[in-house]
Design a protein around this motif. Structure first.
Motif, PDB file in Angstrom:
ATOM      1  N   LEU A  44       0.963  -1.178  -0.127  1.00 41.24           N
ATOM      2  CA  LEU A  44      -0.103   0.066  -0.026  1.00 41.24           C
ATOM      3  C   LEU A  44       1.119   1.200   0.008  1.00 41.24           C
ATOM      4  O   LEU A  44       1.952   1.202   0.772  1.00 41.24           O
ATOM      5  CB  LEU A  44      -0.964  -0.129   1.138  1.00 41.24           C
ATOM      6  N   LEU A  83       0.825   5.686   0.043  1.00 37.94           N
ATOM      7  CA  LEU A  83       0.001   6.850   0.441  1.00 37.94           C
ATOM      8  C   LEU A  83       0.959   8.133  -0.231  1.00 37.94           C
ATOM      9  O   LEU A  83       1.823   8.158   0.060  1.00 37.94           O
ATOM     10  CB  LEU A  83      -0.382   6.928   1.640  1.00 37.94           C
ATOM     11  N   GLY A  96      -6.051   7.473   5.784  1.00 35.22           N
ATOM     12  CA  GLY A  96      -4.771   6.713   5.952  1.00 35.22           C
ATOM     13  C   GLY A  96      -4.823   5.665   6.967  1.00 35.22           C
ATOM     14  O   GLY A  96      -4.327   4.467   6.564  1.00 35.22           O
ATOM     15  N   PHE A  98      -7.300   3.009   5.475  1.00 32.10           N
ATOM     16  CA  PHE A  98      -6.725   2.173   4.213  1.00 32.10           C
ATOM     17  C   PHE A  98      -6.058   0.920   4.690  1.00 32.10           C
ATOM     18  O   PHE A  98      -6.200   0.043   4.106  1.00 32.10           O
ATOM     19  CB  PHE A  98      -5.915   3.338   3.622  1.00 32.10           C
ATOM     20  N   GLY A  99      -4.874   1.323   5.709  1.00 26.65           N
ATOM     21  CA  GLY A  99      -4.516   0.130   6.202  1.00 26.65           C
ATOM     22  C   GLY A  99      -4.982  -1.035   6.985  1.00 26.65           C
ATOM     23  O   GLY A  99      -4.842  -2.168   6.378  1.00 26.65           O
ATOM     24  N   VAL A 157       0.796   0.571   5.283  1.00 26.37           N
ATOM     25  CA  VAL A 157       1.036   1.960   4.323  1.00 26.37           C
ATOM     26  C   VAL A 157       2.198   2.694   4.429  1.00 26.37           C
ATOM     27  O   VAL A 157       2.665   3.034   5.331  1.00 26.37           O
ATOM     28  CB  VAL A 157      -0.252   3.046   4.638  1.00 26.37           C
ATOM     29  N   ARG A 209       4.568   5.767   2.800  1.00 25.11           N
ATOM     30  CA  ARG A 209       4.308   7.006   2.055  1.00 25.11           C
ATOM     31  C   ARG A 209       5.266   6.974   1.037  1.00 25.11           C
ATOM     32  O   ARG A 209       6.301   6.686   0.877  1.00 25.11           O
ATOM     33  CB  ARG A 209       4.941   8.119   3.168  1.00 25.11           C
TER      34      ARG A 209
END
Length: 329
Positions: free
Chosen positions: A5, A7, A202, A205-206, A213, A215
């Motif tokens: 993932l 972000l 954020g 999402f995880g 996640v 960056r």
């Protein structure tokens, strides 16, 4: 299966640069990876790929007040963006594309902030029937995205001033104006900020994808290619598109979207066709215009040619009836 993932947040509020970054991420997101891109545009009307800009937006008023018009790559309808609006894009391999799962990221984030929202209709997120988000989608081979708006504290006065939705669209939804069917999330949670929403997204999402996640550093991206893409999205030729100039036409509203179909008819044949629509199928106009070109004004032939382009049978039926009604005028 999604294992990684990413972000990333846009660095600024330039709509052309932000859509350029979205396109680059779309092309470069690899297998087993999903990227959540969060971005904001300042004072912008974003129209769907297949809409007529001058029908959907008061472009003169928008530009006179320092605003921007931009056409996105996905289908769907026109939206207004300002800094009270947060946009999201899920960039994901087509084989892993799952609207319900992607929506769950948004809905669970809002739930954590005390807002109970639902996915409704063909592409809306709502609270008690009032819309705060509209979504659209793009699929090209192995690559897909799902993006949308999140109204936090948007200027509804500007939204109503610039957007010019079809009366048929409003009538189909049983409302008199855009303003009457939308809601800012800050109306439901007065202390909510854009930054709080970003943080909640954020985390959600995880949790939804059950993975760490990471960056993404935007400074590591191809700046030269981003500038090329920005030039494309800023181009008047892209944003204004083709002008309506055919001799016959009509607008209609169907369950799958609103359309404007223009035809040039001579000697019982369709010489040329232009289709504008807020339908979510971004490739529909090309297929329809190709099917109708040179076609006789016969119901069986019209449907056969439309369905031959792999157009949904209901859509083919509706468009056939629209063509015949235009020709009969």
């Amino acid at each position: 299966m999604i294992k990684n993932l990413g972000l990333i947040e846009a660095k600024g509020y330039d709509p052309y640069a932000n859509l350029a970054l979205e396109r680059l991420l779309f092309e470069q997101t690899g297998p087993n990876c999903c990227v959540l891109y969060l971005w904001q545009n300042a004072h912008t009307v974003v129209i769907g790929r297949n809409q007529n800009a001058l029908d959907e937006c008061d472009v003169c008023a928008l530009e006179a007040e320092g605003g921007h018009l931009v056409r996105r790559l996905s289908g769907g309808g026109a939206v207004y963006h300002d800094l009270g609006n947060l946009n999201f894009t899920f960039l994901i391999p087509t084989k892993d594309f799952d609207i319900a799962k992607q929506n769950a990221v948004i809905l669970n984030a809002l739930q954590s902030l005390g807002i109970n929202a639902q996915a409704t209709g063909r592409n809306d997120l709502t609270v008690d029937g009032r819309k705060f988000s509209g979504c659209a989608y793009l699929h090209e081979g192995e690559h897909s995205y799902h993006h949308g708006t999140l109204l936090v504290a948007a200027d509804f006065g500007a939204l109503s001033r610039y957007l010019q939705p079809s009366p048929l669209k409003l009538q189909a939804r049983g409302v008199k104006s855009i303003r009457s069917r939308v809601v800012n999330l800050s109306e439901l949670s007065p202390s909510l900020t854009i930054q709080q929403l970003k943080s909640a997204l954020g985390q959600s999402f995880g949790k939804v994808f059950n993975s760490q996640v990471e960056r993404i550093d935007s400074t590591q991206l191809d700046e030269e290619y981003l500038e090329q893409l920005r030039t494309h999205f800023a181009s008047p030729a892209w944003n204004l598109g083709k002008k309506r100039h055919l001799s016959q036409g009509a607008e209609a509203r169907f369950s799958w979207g609103t359309v404007r179909l223009d035809l040039e008819i001579a000697e019982g044949l369709i010489q040329q066709a232009y289709l504008w629509t807020d339908a979510l199928a971004e490739g529909l106009p090309i297929l329809v215009e190709r099917a109708l070109s040179g076609c006789a004004l016969d119901a069986s032939e019209l449907r056969s040619r439309l369905e031959g382009e792999k157009i949904d049978k209901q859509v083919a039926f509706d468009l056939t009836q629209l063509v015949l009604s235009i020709a009969a005028r």
